[in-house]
Design an enzyme around this catalytic site. Sequence first.
Site, PDB file in Angstrom:
ATOM      1  N   CYS A   1       0.814   1.078  -0.296  1.00 46.61           N
ATOM      2  CA  CYS A   1      -0.105   0.909   0.830  1.00 46.61           C
ATOM      3  C   CYS A   1      -0.139  -0.490   1.419  1.00 46.61           C
ATOM      4  O   CYS A   1      -0.717  -0.702   2.483  1.00 46.61           O
ATOM      5  CB  CYS A   1      -1.518   1.319   0.408  1.00 46.61           C
ATOM      6  SG  CYS A   1      -1.615   3.014  -0.168  1.00 46.61           S
TER       7      CYS A   1
ATOM      8  N   HIS B   1      -4.958   5.988   7.832  1.00 47.97           N
ATOM      9  CA  HIS B   1      -4.217   5.121   6.914  1.00 47.97           C
ATOM     10  C   HIS B   1      -2.763   5.588   6.823  1.00 47.97           C
ATOM     11  O   HIS B   1      -2.378   6.267   5.866  1.00 47.97           O
ATOM     12  CB  HIS B   1      -4.890   5.140   5.548  1.00 47.97           C
ATOM     13  CG  HIS B   1      -4.163   4.394   4.477  1.00 47.97           C
ATOM     14  ND1 HIS B   1      -3.348   3.299   4.734  1.00 47.97           N
ATOM     15  CD2 HIS B   1      -4.113   4.590   3.113  1.00 47.97           C
ATOM     16  CE1 HIS B   1      -2.850   2.859   3.590  1.00 47.97           C
ATOM     17  NE2 HIS B   1      -3.292   3.629   2.608  1.00 47.97           N
TER      18      HIS B   1
ATOM     19  N   CYS C   1      -5.917  -1.809  -1.490  1.00 55.35           N
ATOM     20  CA  CYS C   1      -5.488  -1.399  -2.820  1.00 55.35           C
ATOM     21  C   CYS C   1      -4.086  -0.808  -2.693  1.00 55.35           C
ATOM     22  O   CYS C   1      -3.621  -0.496  -1.591  1.00 55.35           O
ATOM     23  CB  CYS C   1      -6.457  -0.390  -3.422  1.00 55.35           C
ATOM     24  SG  CYS C   1      -6.654   1.143  -2.468  1.00 55.35           S
TER      25      CYS C   1
ATOM     26  N   GLY D   1      -1.231   1.941  -4.591  1.00 60.33           N
ATOM     27  CA  GLY D   1      -0.949   2.982  -5.567  1.00 60.33           C
ATOM     28  C   GLY D   1      -0.162   2.448  -6.751  1.00 60.33           C
ATOM     29  O   GLY D   1       0.676   1.555  -6.594  1.00 60.33           O
TER      30      GLY D   1
END
Length: 416
Positions: free
Chosen positions: A112, A370, A400, A402
């Site tokens: 991300c 997103h 954050c 993954g």
Amino acid sequence: MSLSNIASNLFSKGGKAQVLSQNDNDVVIVAAVRSAITKGMKGGFKDTRPEEYLSVILGAVWKKAGIDPALIEDIAVGNVLPPGGGALTARMAALAAGIPDSVPISSLNRQCSSGLQAVNTIAGEIASGQIDIGIGAGVESMTFGFFSSSSQPEAISEKVLAVPKAQECLLPMGITSENVSKDFGITRQAQDEFAAKSFVKAAVAQKQGKFKNEIIPITVKFVDPKTKNESEIVVDKDDGIRDGVTAQSLSKLKPSFAEDGFSHAGNSSQVSDAAAAVLLARRSVAKKLGLRILGKFVGASVVGVPPRIMGVGPAYAIPKLLEKHGITKDDVDFYEINEAFASQALYSIDKIGIPHEKVNPWGGGIAIGHPLGCTGARQIVTGLSIAKDTNKKIFVTSMCIGTGMGMAALFVSEQN
């Protein structure tokens, strides 16, 4: 540029004065644009391949800066779910954007944060003297990549899976959100209230035309899901933003990942398609070419966290970033923190102690969407728009990641 100068630029802890200072070797932003963010499988880009809208955005960013594309020395593109191993989408898009074949390009994946990592990669090349001008970009078609079998491994080593921490990397993102909720006592009501505010802020910003100047309109083919008729449409606004969302309306939605869970479709980020690009240069070169400087890339930090609660990444990446540059959370005018899930966004914000009014002034991933590889670049584009609109200077972007990481970056707007 000497090694001592490079080290000084990269590792100085001079505080707020140093952050705001302007030096010839600074890495600066001279253009930043994005596409609209559209709903995966349903929105404006559902019938358009990612290389097509990435090409438009790459072309728009160098044209907006007003430079000869032959001066671009490297391009990095963040992409989490790429077909063809990642090489095809980026290279083909760049060539279709009018960028000469003499300009190299790479695609990268830090989940991300990929769009931010791409910008950070180019900034690092400029800071170290390897190049003077480059593009950091991000793209994602979750429509074509999210459920694709090509994005999933065929098998994983049993020896590696026997290590619990390694096995946790396979946890669905929604389950990691539920883990954050349970581990840190983030209630369903708090999450729904946070999500509703994101929708309200985004809807107000969209109604007021706040996003208009950062979005490049793109004409694409669109197949009507009911009639199957094909037509051309202009995609020029984020189509996942919904007006009238309240905490009460969200409270009626069923949990998506666990029967007794708190995360659902309304307080989790949307599955989305989009592209964004940031053109960076050495300040001395930008001045020599007469380019308009929008802001300064100050630096970035990345950290690792337990995979089972991967969403807490910003709670550790942001303090590390601020400490490295000798400033406090209060020195930052506003924060763009990705809302992968309300649970992790709330935890991170409150763990650091950031006033909620300083976070995502125009809404975040829950309301806007997103698109995985794009978000890190998109946040910079929107951050610069917010800074210009509100006459603010210092801002931080973060997300954050993954498998258990967090990333954050520090910027200074020079538009006012």
